[in-house]
Design a protein around this motif. Structure first.
Motif, mmCIF file in Angstrom:
data_model
loop_
_atom_site.group_PDB
_atom_site.id
_atom_site.type_symbol
_atom_site.label_atom_id
_atom_site.label_comp_id
_atom_site.label_asym_id
_atom_site.label_seq_id
_atom_site.Cartn_x
_atom_site.Cartn_y
_atom_site.Cartn_z
ATOM 1 N N GLN A 23 5.297 16.835 -0.611
ATOM 2 C CA GLN A 23 6.678 16.367 -0.442
ATOM 3 C C GLN A 23 6.895 15.853 0.973
ATOM 4 O OE1 GLN A 23 9.484 19.428 -1.507
ATOM 5 N NE2 GLN A 23 8.697 19.591 -3.596
ATOM 6 N N ARG A 24 6.337 16.555 1.942
ATOM 7 C CA ARG A 24 6.466 16.132 3.337
ATOM 8 C C ARG A 24 5.752 14.800 3.557
ATOM 9 N NH1 ARG A 24 3.517 16.946 8.311
ATOM 10 N NH2 ARG A 24 4.977 16.900 10.052
ATOM 11 N N GLY A 25 4.559 14.669 2.985
ATOM 12 C CA GLY A 25 3.828 13.414 3.097
ATOM 13 C C GLY A 25 4.574 12.255 2.460
ATOM 14 N N LEU A 26 5.215 12.530 1.325
ATOM 15 C CA LEU A 26 5.991 11.500 0.652
ATOM 16 C C LEU A 26 7.164 11.053 1.522
ATOM 17 C CD1 LEU A 26 6.673 9.834 -1.871
ATOM 18 C CD2 LEU A 26 7.926 11.814 -2.731
ATOM 19 N N ARG A 27 7.841 12.000 2.136
ATOM 20 C CA ARG A 27 8.969 11.644 3.007
ATOM 21 C C ARG A 27 8.508 10.816 4.206
ATOM 22 N NH1 ARG A 27 10.695 16.939 1.740
ATOM 23 N NH2 ARG A 27 9.866 17.722 3.714
ATOM 24 N N LYS A 28 7.342 11.146 4.760
ATOM 25 C CA LYS A 28 6.813 10.386 5.897
ATOM 26 C C LYS A 28 6.480 8.951 5.485
ATOM 27 C CE LYS A 28 4.227 12.189 9.003
ATOM 28 N NZ LYS A 28 3.289 12.919 9.862
ATOM 29 N N ILE A 29 5.855 8.795 4.331
ATOM 30 C CA ILE A 29 5.492 7.459 3.852
ATOM 31 C C ILE A 29 6.751 6.656 3.528
ATOM 32 C CG2 ILE A 29 4.337 6.197 1.999
ATOM 33 C CD1 ILE A 29 2.301 8.482 1.929
ATOM 34 N N LEU A 30 7.759 7.313 2.948
ATOM 35 C CA LEU A 30 9.013 6.620 2.664
ATOM 36 C C LEU A 30 9.654 6.098 3.947
ATOM 37 C CD1 LEU A 30 10.601 8.921 -0.050
ATOM 38 C CD2 LEU A 30 10.006 6.524 -0.308
ATOM 39 N N GLY A 31 9.605 6.904 4.996
ATOM 40 C CA GLY A 31 10.168 6.482 6.275
ATOM 41 C C GLY A 31 9.421 5.309 6.870
ATOM 42 N N LYS A 32 8.091 5.345 6.775
ATOM 43 C CA LYS A 32 7.288 4.233 7.295
ATOM 44 C C LYS A 32 7.589 2.948 6.544
ATOM 45 C CE LYS A 32 3.257 6.856 8.842
ATOM 46 N NZ LYS A 32 1.827 7.078 8.617
ATOM 47 N N ARG A 33 7.680 3.056 5.211
ATOM 48 C CA ARG A 33 7.978 1.858 4.414
ATOM 49 C C ARG A 33 9.376 1.336 4.721
ATOM 50 N NH1 ARG A 33 8.415 1.787 -2.071
ATOM 51 N NH2 ARG A 33 10.399 2.724 -1.558
ATOM 52 N N GLN A 34 10.310 2.243 4.911
ATOM 53 C CA GLN A 34 11.670 1.839 5.221
ATOM 54 C C GLN A 34 11.736 1.094 6.559
ATOM 55 O OE1 GLN A 34 14.370 5.118 5.411
ATOM 56 N NE2 GLN A 34 16.173 3.818 5.424
ATOM 57 N N ARG A 35 10.999 1.585 7.547
ATOM 58 C CA ARG A 35 10.979 0.914 8.847
ATOM 59 C C ARG A 35 10.326 -0.467 8.756
ATOM 60 N NH1 ARG A 35 9.829 6.174 10.488
ATOM 61 N NH2 ARG A 35 7.614 5.752 10.716
ATOM 62 N N ARG A 79 0.826 -1.210 0.000
ATOM 63 C CA ARG A 79 0.000 0.000 0.000
ATOM 64 C C ARG A 79 0.863 1.263 0.000
ATOM 65 N NH1 ARG A 79 -5.422 -0.218 1.938
ATOM 66 N NH2 ARG A 79 -5.252 2.004 1.622
ATOM 67 N N PHE A 80 1.925 1.265 0.829
ATOM 68 C CA PHE A 80 2.812 2.420 0.869
ATOM 69 C C PHE A 80 3.516 2.622 -0.473
ATOM 70 C CE2 PHE A 80 3.243 1.952 5.707
ATOM 71 C CZ PHE A 80 2.279 2.926 5.927
ATOM 72 N N THR A 81 3.896 1.536 -1.124
ATOM 73 C CA THR A 81 4.563 1.637 -2.424
ATOM 74 C C THR A 81 3.627 2.257 -3.458
ATOM 75 O OG1 THR A 81 5.926 -0.281 -1.896
ATOM 76 C CG2 THR A 81 5.779 0.339 -4.206
ATOM 77 N N ASN A 82 2.358 1.871 -3.442
ATOM 78 C CA ASN A 82 1.393 2.477 -4.367
ATOM 79 C C ASN A 82 1.227 3.968 -4.090
ATOM 80 O OD1 ASN A 82 0.903 0.195 -5.825
ATOM 81 N ND2 ASN A 82 -0.892 -0.387 -4.651
ATOM 82 N N LYS A 83 1.153 4.334 -2.810
ATOM 83 C CA LYS A 83 1.037 5.753 -2.460
ATOM 84 C C LYS A 83 2.267 6.532 -2.894
ATOM 85 C CE LYS A 83 -1.983 5.571 1.582
ATOM 86 N NZ LYS A 83 -2.094 5.879 3.017
#
Length: 87
Positions: free
Chosen positions: A47-59, A25-29
């Motif tokens: 851009q801020r939302g994208l960075r937050k989602i990237l961090g969540k997916r990374q974790r 789901r995060f990858t699709n977002k």
């Protein structure tokens, strides 16, 4: 193609809260936001939302890599994303 196969596998198991499904789901977002930001370069809130989602997916990927390396490798291959760097 990838979306349908992964959704069908996860839907059969009825595990929508699984790590694999959350990463999917995060990858699709991320892909949707990336294409949006190509058009709207000054949309700083997105851009801020994208960075937050990237961090969540990374974790989540780090957690999965630590718990089950085989499932991690399969997921990386299915979603065609790069492997995370280890510190």
């Amino acid at each position: 193609m990838v979306k349908n196969t992964l959704i069908s596998v996860i839907s059969e198991e009825k595990k929508r809260g699984s790590v694999e499904f959350q990463v999917f789901r995060f990858t699709n977002k991320i892909r949707r936001l990336t294409s949006h930001l190509e058009l709207h370069k000054k949309d700083y809130l997105s851009q801020r939302g994208l960075r937050k989602i990237l961090g969540k997916r990374q974790r989540l990927l780090a957690y999965l890599a630590k718990k089950n390396r085989v499932r991690y490798k399969e997921l990386i291959g299915l979603l065609s994303i790069r492997e995370t760097k280890t510190r």
